[in-house]
Motif scaffolding. Sequence first.
Motif, PDB file in Angstrom:
ATOM      1  N   GLU A 654       0.851  -1.194   0.000  1.00 17.94           N
ATOM      2  CA  GLU A 654       0.000   0.000   0.000  1.00 17.94           C
ATOM      3  C   GLU A 654       0.889   1.246   0.000  1.00 17.94           C
ATOM      4  N   MET A 655       0.572   2.162  -0.885  1.00 16.35           N
ATOM      5  CA  MET A 655       1.381   3.371  -1.058  1.00 16.35           C
ATOM      6  C   MET A 655       0.483   4.603  -1.138  1.00 16.35           C
ATOM      7  N   HIS A 656       1.075   5.748  -0.815  1.00 11.75           N
ATOM      8  CA  HIS A 656       0.378   7.007  -1.054  1.00 11.75           C
ATOM      9  C   HIS A 656       0.628   7.440  -2.498  1.00 11.75           C
ATOM     10  N   ALA A 666       1.726   2.834 -10.539  1.00 12.29           N
ATOM     11  CA  ALA A 666       0.269   2.949 -10.424  1.00 12.29           C
ATOM     12  C   ALA A 666      -0.271   1.684  -9.764  1.00 12.29           C
ATOM     13  N   SER A 667      -1.481   1.777  -9.255  1.00 11.83           N
ATOM     14  CA  SER A 667      -2.108   0.594  -8.639  1.00 11.83           C
ATOM     15  C   SER A 667      -2.073  -0.571  -9.612  1.00 11.83           C
ATOM     16  N   GLY A 668      -1.678  -1.726  -9.113  1.00 11.26           N
ATOM     17  CA  GLY A 668      -1.637  -2.917  -9.957  1.00 11.26           C
ATOM     18  C   GLY A 668      -0.262  -3.213 -10.507  1.00 11.26           C
ATOM     19  N   ALA A 684       1.529  -2.987  -6.286  1.00  9.15           N
ATOM     20  CA  ALA A 684       1.222  -1.697  -5.664  1.00  9.15           C
ATOM     21  C   ALA A 684      -0.293  -1.497  -5.536  1.00  9.15           C
ATOM     22  N   LEU A 685      -0.679  -0.920  -4.408  1.00 10.21           N
ATOM     23  CA  LEU A 685      -2.073  -0.526  -4.208  1.00 10.21           C
ATOM     24  C   LEU A 685      -2.052   0.897  -3.669  1.00 10.21           C
ATOM     25  N   VAL A 686      -2.479   1.816  -4.502  1.00  9.37           N
ATOM     26  CA  VAL A 686      -2.483   3.224  -4.107  1.00  9.37           C
ATOM     27  C   VAL A 686      -3.880   3.527  -3.604  1.00  9.37           C
ATOM     28  N   ASP A 687      -4.022   3.525  -2.266  1.00  8.24           N
ATOM     29  CA  ASP A 687      -5.392   3.482  -1.738  1.00  8.24           C
ATOM     30  C   ASP A 687      -5.694   4.472  -0.616  1.00  8.24           C
ATOM     31  N   GLY A 688      -4.756   5.333  -0.283  1.00  4.43           N
ATOM     32  CA  GLY A 688      -5.072   6.346   0.717  1.00  4.43           C
ATOM     33  C   GLY A 688      -5.067   5.858   2.153  1.00  4.43           C
ATOM     34  N   ARG A 689      -4.609   4.663   2.397  1.00  7.86           N
ATOM     35  CA  ARG A 689      -4.589   4.172   3.785  1.00  7.86           C
ATOM     36  C   ARG A 689      -3.296   4.553   4.514  1.00  7.86           C
TER      37      ARG A 689
END
Length: 752
Positions: A654-656, A666-668, A684-689
């Motif tokens: 998970e990344m910002h 990018a995500s994925g 990568a998962l760009v998800d705001g967590r």
Amino acid sequence: MGKIPAEEQSADAATVKTATGALSSAPAASTRVVHAVCSHDCPDSCGVLVTVETKTGEAGSGRAVKVQGDPAHPVTRGFLCGKVAKYLDRVYSPERLLHPMRRRSGVDKGPVPPGQEAEVFEQITWDEALELIAGRLTAVAAEFGPESVLPYSYAGTIGQLGYGSMDRRFFHRLGASQLERTICASAGGTALLSVYGIKLGTAPEDFAQAGLVIAWGANIHGNNIHLWPFIEEARRKGARLIVIDPYRTRTAALADEHLAIHPGTDTALALAMMHVILREGLEDKAYISEATHGFEELRAHALKPEHAPAAAAAVTGIDADTIVRLARAYANVMRETGRPAVIRMNYGIQRSENGGTAARAVCMLPLLTGAWKHPGGGLQLSTSGSFPFNSEALQRPELMLASPLKRPARVVNMTELGQALTTLGDKQEDEPPVKALFVYNSNPAAVAPNQNDVLRGLRRADLFTVVHEQFFTDTADYADVLLPAPTFLETKDVQGAYGHLFVQLSQQAIAPLGEARSNVALFGELGQRMGFKEECFKDTVDDLIDQALDTRNHWFSGIDREQLEREGHVGLRLPVDAEGRVLPFSTAAWFRTPSGRGELTPVPVFRAPTESRANAGVYPLEFLPRKADNYMNTTFANHPGHQRMEARTAGVLEMHEEDAKVRGVASGDLVEVFNARGRLRLKALVDGRVRPGVVAARMDWSKLGGDLSGAGANVNALTSERLTDIGGGATFYSTLVEVRKTAVEVRKAAAE
Ligand code: SF4
């Protein structure tokens, strides 16, 4: 105290009349409900009712067909978490390790793909296994000294007998190295003891009376779910829930406010809160005078300019206005609402290099506001110290004097397992290397930090490794001998809790599956096989439970095995005030520190972790090796039902978006996460967590996707063996990494 639906309440229909009036011998079900206790490493220690069905004529004790939370238990209140609600999937999993096995001749140690275990291990009898182990341990001890044997266990079960009883007797009598059990909670535990002198805190039921709940490093919804209904009750009455956590957990998402603090900076935030409270005169002077020691020193320290909100904002990432608002809300809530503030701190906070000090600083906050005086106020980190089990009687440390050493054995810190297996004995002539490792109640190949060194050690051909387990874990892949272990449904034990105040007895609900044997049976038999003559190696489970409860401490007054067998759970006999309320630390009489007061010195000092943004160099990102909500560390990670509940974060970093963008990610996308210790390939998962500068991945079994390249690694390939400031604990959350998008060829390799 609840009356358990016990075996006498069975609906026995073993024989039935037929239409002709004759007694039929056709199989019919006899059903009984047994009170057990979930022994997994969780603060809730739930009372569990196990429905067991036995067919007429069926040998053994039948099959568990249902598990449910005990509705009579004041904290369990009739429900189980998602992990254990599916527990029968685990008990009856076709993947259970059910028989003793040994490594086939000539097969190297290393990852074994699921389903290929039979190519690596062959089944043997218990007799053969015990003979083999006794022979090898005897030979190793004779050649290198008994300290060359290292036990490795933690909280795979937290029942008193399973966690530490016959096993400790065995290793003490052998003269094996002692293991310092630090991997999870030692910094926080040491912190709590230094401030309060005892591990005790606000009862979960009392949280319902709070006016403000702060969850500090505590993912309550993920791993302390039985506290949640009490918090919800408080919120229905107007309380606010504020979560302080660098990751947007499920709990944070459900809170009134989430403060995403920079990892490892909690000391700075707590000091800034103190600064505001003391600057504005919001402290409880009468309580401080009666119940604390060292206040003036702390006051002078906290009021220094470097602890002002503006300075703390730069360190913690939480803006100054928010810090001021938080401190005022915390200190004023009793005055404004008639209900106090309570802090649920959990162990996440203390797994950083400054983590012991951070836990001490947070522990001091309710001592400044006097929140302890009010029902629902105070703090909880652990309540484990309120259970005065007689661990000396269970573990018999004096047996070390009967070992060949005739003295206490050396101590090895479990957090430094990698070093213990790869370098111990290299430097000093008289320091024996580790030549035999006995693993139970743990999965160090996956959970220990600095995984590459740990695995390098486990791969050693000259290391004799025994693993007592329920499944073919990452650690089992390195075993010379594998022994089958039971689940908590298959043993009897007595248990306290670290998140409530009820002692419980866990009855054996079903016979051990296959040839599984409990820790008590395993180490008692092995001790006798090794020729240990002490009678204590023949103690039964009931003997051990009686010994555990045999204490003069009045908090256990009158509580014995018979009462626990009858009632399932019994509340501790804690002191009450004039109104009959249990209010820990409401008066000086509760403290067990040398000063007899809440200890505010030495004053907490913030030091940025060596691996943190303050010291970032070639590895600029702070890495959070998270625990999944629906696993227990690595327990449950191999069950498809649990994996489905955790699908969102499977194989994911998970990344910002800021950090992703500058790296062209990018995500994925497949990315490589790396530092000097190791590397992982994840998606990568760009998800705001997470906030900028922080990346997160969850702990998993290495062979089940901890690393998408199939290299047999997980998040601990990146973590270090550096220890916490106090307590010798692990610093999982003080880890720096860099991330880059992987090359196409690697992506292909990972996909294959
Ligand atoms: S893991 Fe925790 S919440 Fe779940 S059943 Fe066990 S004790 Fe209860």
